[in-house]
Design a protein around this motif. Structure first.
Motif, PDB file in Angstrom:
ATOM      1  N   UNK A  85      -6.808  -9.509 -24.041  1.00 26.88           N
ATOM      2  CA  UNK A  85      -5.604  -8.696 -23.815  1.00 26.88           C
ATOM      3  C   UNK A  85      -5.984  -7.283 -23.393  1.00 26.88           C
ATOM      4  N   UNK A  86      -6.938  -6.700 -24.076  1.00 26.86           N
ATOM      5  CA  UNK A  86      -7.353  -5.327 -23.774  1.00 26.86           C
ATOM      6  C   UNK A  86      -7.860  -5.197 -22.349  1.00 26.86           C
ATOM      7  N   UNK A  87      -8.711  -6.138 -21.924  1.00 32.99           N
ATOM      8  CA  UNK A  87      -9.275  -6.038 -20.585  1.00 32.99           C
ATOM      9  C   UNK A  87      -8.248  -6.392 -19.510  1.00 32.99           C
ATOM     10  N   UNK A  88      -7.341  -7.326 -19.821  1.00 30.74           N
ATOM     11  CA  UNK A  88      -6.265  -7.627 -18.870  1.00 30.74           C
ATOM     12  C   UNK A  88      -5.351  -6.419 -18.691  1.00 30.74           C
ATOM     13  N   UNK A  89      -5.057  -5.726 -19.781  1.00 28.88           N
ATOM     14  CA  UNK A  89      -4.213  -4.537 -19.688  1.00 28.88           C
ATOM     15  C   UNK A  89      -4.853  -3.488 -18.791  1.00 28.88           C
ATOM     16  N   UNK A  90      -6.160  -3.328 -18.935  1.00 29.18           N
ATOM     17  CA  UNK A  90      -6.861  -2.365 -18.080  1.00 29.18           C
ATOM     18  C   UNK A  90      -6.831  -2.813 -16.618  1.00 29.18           C
ATOM     19  N   UNK A 150       2.354   0.927 -15.378  1.00 30.32           N
ATOM     20  CA  UNK A 150       1.997   2.352 -15.419  1.00 30.32           C
ATOM     21  C   UNK A 150       0.884   2.601 -16.423  1.00 30.32           C
ATOM     22  N   UNK A 151       0.139   3.663 -16.210  1.00 24.84           N
ATOM     23  CA  UNK A 151      -0.968   3.982 -17.105  1.00 24.84           C
ATOM     24  C   UNK A 151      -0.494   4.220 -18.527  1.00 24.84           C
ATOM     25  N   UNK A 152       0.761   4.647 -18.694  1.00 28.09           N
ATOM     26  CA  UNK A 152       1.273   4.927 -20.027  1.00 28.09           C
ATOM     27  C   UNK A 152       1.898   3.734 -20.718  1.00 28.09           C
ATOM     28  N   UNK A 153       1.924   2.568 -20.068  1.00 32.54           N
ATOM     29  CA  UNK A 153       2.555   1.397 -20.676  1.00 32.54           C
ATOM     30  C   UNK A 153       1.779   0.936 -21.892  1.00 32.54           C
ATOM     31  N   UNK A 154       2.502   0.405 -22.861  1.00 27.89           N
ATOM     32  CA  UNK A 154       1.880  -0.093 -24.087  1.00 27.89           C
ATOM     33  C   UNK A 154       1.884  -1.612 -24.075  1.00 27.89           C
ATOM     34  N   UNK A 155       0.706  -2.192 -24.130  1.00 26.43           N
ATOM     35  CA  UNK A 155       0.572  -3.644 -24.226  1.00 26.43           C
ATOM     36  C   UNK A 155       0.282  -3.975 -25.675  1.00 26.43           C
TER      37      UNK A 155
END
Length: 416
Positions: free
Chosen positions: A384-389, A398-403
């Motif tokens: 999840x962390x790497x997909x979000x990046x 957007x860079x500010x989105x929270x996953x």
């Protein structure tokens, strides 16, 4: 090995032997060689099962499996259903998770895309061999409400129909066919707008086949791609953690044995049910590497794999030996790419992911030391962390989105 464990093993062997011998004596003799090789793998699982059987009765084991099945919501997420039709008429099932428009992003979107209501970025998830779209459960849960996603079942898997070309015309499954299937799903579920393609194992190969056959689609619409535990070729060299003699025997005879077993599917399925505990041990060995995998997650993986009929297993297996999409990787050279794998993956070893990253030098390579083939279930937070990046780099969020996170956190991921 306990008496009941031995009884179960005999039941499985009898079912397999009957199925193969029905297809011919020569095949049966070859099956004996394959059985000996596969036995090397099964022995470790059988030993554990034997110990467990000494203290836990069959009824208690059945209750335990039911309890694990109800312990977690794994595989329960559903979206807007749809069907795409492949070029041979096969109906492919997909689901879409939409995102409600966010008015605060409208001005920025107008500047980036040059129109008032741009088509949203769609992330398309393709699953692996003997799995279904539900194998992305954790990632789907985390991305809900953040980005538009499409999850689909490959032909003959999950809720998709059996391959028409395979059932009616006895045509072999090819990775190229799977690439065309993905194109049909995209045409139906995401006909316009930017795309991020995510593929695990066979799903990653499907993405490569799409690029090989539809390079203009990749060039014009794809803004990012993630290859998870997959390979661009040379799968015939994988040893599956077996000794040299064992893997050579398996490579030589397994395709024919699987085909014979597939022709006696009903009988073989009874054998699989009779030896559910033994197969659970084998499935766990080839799915996970961590010792502390949530038992409910391990049981979820078993259900996914057990849900694939033996004749489907037989149909798809030969396609992997022929798979070679190394040249197709060049189509992803100019975009954000994530290549992620478990270091202890016995099915598509991490060296295959490293080979992909070598051909895409700007890609992010993430190797997870304590992970096997089903890394997205074993260490969901890492994926999840790497997909979000990746989605941020691709402009999908957007860079500010929270996953949101979902599942247990792992700190074992390392950049390649």
């Amino acid at each position: 090995m306990s008496e009941s464990s031995a009884e179960a093993a005999v039941e499985a062997a009898t079912a397999a032997a009957s199925a193969v011998s029905a297809a011919g004596g020569a095949t049966w003799r070859r099956a004996g060689i394959a059985g000996a090789a596969i036995g090397v793998v099964a022995a470790g699982a059988a030993a554990g099962v034997a110990i467990e059987r000494l203290t836990v009765g069959r009824g208690m084991r059945r209750k335990a499996r039911l309890a694990l099945d109800s312990a977690g919501p794994y595989g329960s997420l559903r979206g807007m259903p749809g069907k795409a039709v492949a070029d041979d008429g096969t109906e492919l099932y997909y689901e879409v998770d939409e995102v409600e428009p966010d008015s605060t992003l409208a001005p920025r979107r107008r500047r980036l895309f040059g129109r008032k209501a741009p088509a949203p970025v769609t992330v398309v998830f393709s699953h692996g061999y003997c799995l279904s779209q539900d194998s992305w459960h954790f990632q789907r849960a985390a991305l809900r409400g953040v980005v538009r996603t499409v999850h689909w079942d490959q032909r003959s898997h999950g809720r998709s129909a059996r391959g028409v070309a395979q059932v009616e015309d006895d045509m072999p499954v090819t990775i190229d066919q799977l690439g065309r299937d993905l194109k049909a799903v995209i045409d139906a579920a995401a006909p316009e707008g930017p795309l991020v393609l995510v593929g695990h194992s066979m799903g990653g190969m499907t993405v490569m086949a799409l690029a090989d056959q539809y390079p203009s689609l990749i060039r014009e619409r794809v803004v990012g791609v993630a290859f998870v535990g997959t390979s661009s070729g040379k799968l015939g060299e994988v040893n599956f953690g077996l000794p040299v003699a064992g893997v050579n025997a398996v490579r030589r005879v397994l395709p024919g044995v699987l085909k014979a077993l597939g022709q006696q599917a009903a009988l073989v399925e009874r054998g699989r049910r009779a030896t559910a505990d033994l197969f659970a041990g084998i499935i766990k060995r080839y799915s996970f590497a961590s010792r502390d995998v949530d038992p409910a997650v391990a049981r979820f993986a078993e259900r996914l794999i057990e849900g694939t009929p033996i004749d489907v297993v037989a149909e798809f297996y030969p396609a992997f030996t022929d798979h070679d999409k190394t040249e197709a990787l060049a189509h992803f050279a100019e975009m954000p790419v994530l290549v992620l794998a478990g270091v202890k993956d016995l099915v598509t070893p991490s060296e295959h992911s490293e080979a992909i990253a070598d051909l895409l030098p700007d890609a992010e390579l993430v190797l997870v030391p304590d992970a096997g083939h089903l890394v997205m279930l074993e260490h969901p937070e890492v994926v999840i962390d790497r997909l979000a990046d990746l989605l941020t780099r691709a402009g999908a969020v957007p860079a500010g989105a929270t996953v949101g996170g979902y599942g247990s956190t792992s700190s074992t991921a390392q950049p390649g």
